[in-house]
Enzyme design. Structure first.
Site, mmCIF file in Angstrom:
data_model
loop_
_atom_site.group_PDB
_atom_site.id
_atom_site.type_symbol
_atom_site.label_atom_id
_atom_site.label_comp_id
_atom_site.label_asym_id
_atom_site.label_seq_id
_atom_site.Cartn_x
_atom_site.Cartn_y
_atom_site.Cartn_z
ATOM 1 N N LYS A 204 0.837 -1.202 0.000
ATOM 2 C CA LYS A 204 0.000 0.000 0.000
ATOM 3 C C LYS A 204 0.874 1.254 0.000
ATOM 4 O O LYS A 204 1.590 1.518 0.960
ATOM 5 C CB LYS A 204 -0.908 0.056 1.231
ATOM 6 N N GLU A 278 10.387 0.875 10.130
ATOM 7 C CA GLU A 278 11.365 1.936 9.889
ATOM 8 C C GLU A 278 10.634 3.235 10.141
ATOM 9 O O GLU A 278 9.740 3.613 9.387
ATOM 10 C CB GLU A 278 11.892 1.827 8.459
ATOM 11 N N CYS A 312 13.485 10.507 6.439
ATOM 12 C CA CYS A 312 13.437 9.975 7.798
ATOM 13 C C CYS A 312 14.775 10.146 8.511
ATOM 14 O O CYS A 312 14.837 10.345 9.705
ATOM 15 C CB CYS A 312 13.019 8.512 7.791
ATOM 16 N N GLU A 409 10.433 15.326 15.770
ATOM 17 C CA GLU A 409 10.657 15.223 14.335
ATOM 18 C C GLU A 409 9.790 16.266 13.624
ATOM 19 O O GLU A 409 8.579 16.304 13.821
ATOM 20 C CB GLU A 409 10.278 13.822 13.847
HETATM 21 P P1 NAI Z 1 1.789 7.678 8.664
HETATM 22 O O1 NAI Z 1 2.653 6.827 9.509
HETATM 23 O O2 NAI Z 1 0.408 7.972 9.127
HETATM 24 O O3 NAI Z 1 1.654 7.037 7.202
HETATM 25 C C1 NAI Z 1 2.554 6.111 6.621
HETATM 26 C C2 NAI Z 1 1.771 5.010 5.932
HETATM 27 O O4 NAI Z 1 1.027 4.282 6.901
HETATM 28 C C3 NAI Z 1 0.752 5.509 4.924
HETATM 29 O O5 NAI Z 1 0.710 4.612 3.837
HETATM 30 C C4 NAI Z 1 -0.548 5.464 5.714
HETATM 31 O O6 NAI Z 1 -1.697 5.343 4.916
HETATM 32 C C5 NAI Z 1 -0.354 4.235 6.561
HETATM 33 N N1 NAI Z 1 -1.138 4.178 7.805
HETATM 34 C C6 NAI Z 1 -1.640 5.205 8.526
HETATM 35 N N2 NAI Z 1 -2.267 4.742 9.623
HETATM 36 C C7 NAI Z 1 -2.159 3.394 9.596
HETATM 37 C C8 NAI Z 1 -2.591 2.340 10.468
HETATM 38 N N3 NAI Z 1 -3.267 2.580 11.595
HETATM 39 N N4 NAI Z 1 -2.283 1.060 10.142
HETATM 40 C C9 NAI Z 1 -1.580 0.783 9.028
HETATM 41 N N5 NAI Z 1 -1.158 1.730 8.165
HETATM 42 C C10 NAI Z 1 -1.433 3.022 8.448
HETATM 43 O O7 NAI Z 1 2.586 9.014 8.390
HETATM 44 P P2 NAI Z 1 1.989 10.429 7.924
HETATM 45 O O8 NAI Z 1 0.689 10.680 8.620
HETATM 46 O O9 NAI Z 1 2.021 10.459 6.453
HETATM 47 O O10 NAI Z 1 3.096 11.420 8.495
HETATM 48 C C11 NAI Z 1 3.117 11.750 9.876
HETATM 49 C C12 NAI Z 1 4.533 11.944 10.344
HETATM 50 O O11 NAI Z 1 5.244 10.732 10.260
HETATM 51 C C13 NAI Z 1 5.353 12.902 9.500
HETATM 52 O O12 NAI Z 1 5.121 14.229 9.880
HETATM 53 C C14 NAI Z 1 6.745 12.441 9.782
HETATM 54 O O13 NAI Z 1 7.196 13.019 10.981
HETATM 55 C C15 NAI Z 1 6.605 10.953 9.991
HETATM 56 N N6 NAI Z 1 6.966 10.188 8.775
HETATM 57 C C16 NAI Z 1 8.088 9.408 8.789
HETATM 58 C C17 NAI Z 1 8.475 8.733 7.657
HETATM 59 C C18 NAI Z 1 9.698 7.908 7.603
HETATM 60 O O14 NAI Z 1 10.245 7.722 6.526
HETATM 61 N N7 NAI Z 1 10.147 7.338 8.674
HETATM 62 C C19 NAI Z 1 7.719 8.840 6.411
HETATM 63 C C20 NAI Z 1 6.519 9.629 6.505
HETATM 64 C C21 NAI Z 1 6.184 10.268 7.658
#
Ligand code: NAI
Ligand code: MG
Length: 499
Positions: A204, A278, A312, A409
């Site tokens: 996804k 990650e 990240c 972050e």
């Molecule tokens: P998120 O963690 O909500 O989204 C990442 C993925 O997880 C997306 O595909 C989303 O649809 C999915 N997701 C969301 N809730 C879920 C759940 N309960 N169960 C399974 N999958 C789920 O991240 P978001 O909201 O895009 O960004 C929030 C913060 O996260 C950012 O401000 C940043 O600080 C951090 N982040 C870190 C990343 C990294 O590479 N480590 C990448 C993106 C965001």
């Protein structure tokens, strides 16, 4: 002039340039969007075909630099996810697990080559849907995505050599959930090792950047992979949760926020599903007095500003030894004035659009908190486009370890600068965070680099460079940055059981 040293002359040139409005004026050099053929509506990729979602729901995906809708994308329900997992299970049992490993490798090589062949189109699409500068998608994201498929294709028939005497076996169906900061590259990081190890996949992409993953689905189709080996379902958090909670998924791989990572860890506990996470970071760059300062400043800029800080492992905290602090801060402040912020499709652009309104709000809120707590911001002087989501590169000085901008972050183009006196103090401060993804150390003494690197609680430590990626190098975190490694031989482990 003739008696001046080259460095002094360069500074003079920079100073003059700053007097003339900050930047050399370049004519705009936009990349054409002509190679990208957008569909109006994208369906789910299940069992080798694009199928309408049973949910009947679609949502618009936009270009964050213009807020224009690019296409409608399916929002998969639990039923849709169930169909995808069934198709992955069937493909696993009937075909993929039994296939000769050298044949598996051929399919993966084919995907790699097709990504290369379509690199231009994929780069442009990545920039349109995600807001990152075309220079990055073209030179980093897409070539690295192809490189990961090439690299893991090579392992498919050599797993016994990777783990001698251990009888490596595939796990089954891998459920993979990825974020929006490196959409195609993250898909490659997840899919390539899973397939090489003989697993099938339900992936996804993030709700804000689904388009290159859907293009990858087309590549999978064109590469003639057996139906169901790779399934790509689009949607929001609920779709991700349906994958995580599906009883027929054997392995969950997640990249994203620490908050969701924790939810997933709880959901998977006790189910026997294998998990890798990650998550976020608050990575430190440490500059010692003896570092090559100009090189270090370029590395810092590259580490935090070039992908709008949507990395990240972004080097979002900078620790400078006191002897060079003034000089480094002055050079950083000058350098940010020469960053080009704007149209991500322009080949001269350094800093593109923020990925979403949500992310922009988060950055804005944390920067305000920084100002309220007395930290001093220095920003790139630039006119931000009226439409779209933008944030000017910001360097904060007068930062204390306890300030929110030094702890949380931000995931945006915002750097917090702090100082230190001794190497011990640098290590202590750098490690004083709940995260542990990456770090950079800058010094002209090799022994010092290694000594400090060993004391840093971070998965990756770069020496005199930053943000360097290669498929042969493992990547992953300590503490709240997650666990498990992606890349390298280590990146095979999450997709195998070793009997
Ligand atoms: P998120 O963690 O909500 O989204 C990442 C993925 O997880 C997306 O595909 C989303 O649809 C999915 N997701 C969301 N809730 C879920 C759940 N309960 N169960 C399974 N999958 C789920 O991240 P978001 O909201 O895009 O960004 C929030 C913060 O996260 C950012 O401000 C940043 O600080 C951090 N982040 C870190 C990343 C990294 O590479 N480590 C990448 C993106 C965001
Ligand atoms: Mg979220």
């Amino acid at each position: 002039m003739a008696t001046e040293k080259p460095a002094a002359r360069l500074e003079l040139v920079n100073e003059r340039m700053l007097q003339f409005g900050g930047k050399w004026q370049y004519a705009s050099a936009p990349e054409s969007t002509e190679p990208v053929k957008l569909e109006k509506k994208y369906n789910l990729f299940i069992n080798g075909k694009f199928v309408a979602p049973k949910s009947g729901r679609y949502y618009p995906t936009i270009n964050p630099a213009t807020e224009e809708t690019l296409a409608e994308v399916a929002d998969a329900s639990d039923t849709d996810v169930d169909l995808a997992v069934r198709s992955a299970r069937q493909a696993y049992e009937k075909y993929w697990r039994k296939l000769k490993p050298s044949e598996r490798a051929k399919y993966i090589f084919r995907i790699a080559r097709m990504i290369q062949e379509r690199a231009r189109e994929l780069s442009i699409l990545e920039t349109m849907n995600g807001g990152k500068p075309i220079r990055m998608s073209r030179d980093d994201d897409i070539p690295l995505a192809a490189a990961h498929f090439f690299y893991y294709a090579g392992w498919a028939d050599k797993l016994e050599y990777a783990f001698p005497g251990r009888n490596p076996q595939s796990l089954g169906v891998a459920g993979q959930i990825i974020p929006w900061n490196f959409p195609l590259l993250m898909a490659a990081w997840k899919i390539a090792p899973a397939l090489a190890c003989g697993n099938t996949v339900v992936l996804k992409p993030s709700e804000t950047t689904p388009l290159t993953a859907l293009e990858l689905a087309r590549i999978v189709q064109d590469a003639d992979l057996p139906p169901g080996v790779v399934n790509i379902v689009t949607g929001f958090g609920a779709t991700g949760a349906a994958i995580v909670n599906h009883p027929n998924v054997n392995k969950v791989a997640f990249t994203g926020s620490t908050e969701v990572g924790k939810i997933i860890q709880r959901a998977v506990a006790g189910t026997g599903k294998k998990l890798t996470l990650e998550l976020g970071g608050k990575s430190a760059n440490i500059i010692f007095n003896d570092a090559a300062i100009d090189q270090a400043v370029e590395g810092i800029i590259n580490g935090i500003f070039y992908n709008q800080g949507h990395v990240c492992c972004a080097g979002s905290r900078l620790f400078v030894q006191e002897g060079v602090a003034e000089k480094v801060i002055r050079k950083l402040n000058d350098r940010i004035q020469t960053l080009r912020v704007g149209d991500p499709l322009d080949k001269n652009t350094d800093v593109g659009a923020i990925n979403s309104k949500m992310q922009l709000d988060k950055i804005t809120e944390l920067v305000k908190a920084g100002k309220d707590e007395g930290c001093v911001p220095h920003q790139t002087r630039c006119t931000l486009p009226k439409k779209g989501f933008w944030f000017a590169p910001t360097v904060f000085t007068n930062v204390a370890m306890s300030n929110r901008i030094a702890q949380e972050e931000i995931f945006g183009p915002v750097l917090s600068v702090l100082t230190f006196r001794t190497p011990e103090e640098a290590v202590e401060k750098a490690n004083n965070t709940p995260y542990g993804l990456a770090a950079g150390v800058w010094s002209d003494k090799g022994a010092k680099l290694f000594k400090i690197a060993n004391k840093l609680r971070a998965g990756v430590v770069w020496g005199n460079t930053y943000n360097q990626f290669d498929p042969t190098s493992p990547f992953g975190g300590y503490k709240e940055s997650g666990f498990g490694r992606e890349g390298g031989v280590q990146g095979l482990l999450p997709y195998l059981s070793l009997e």
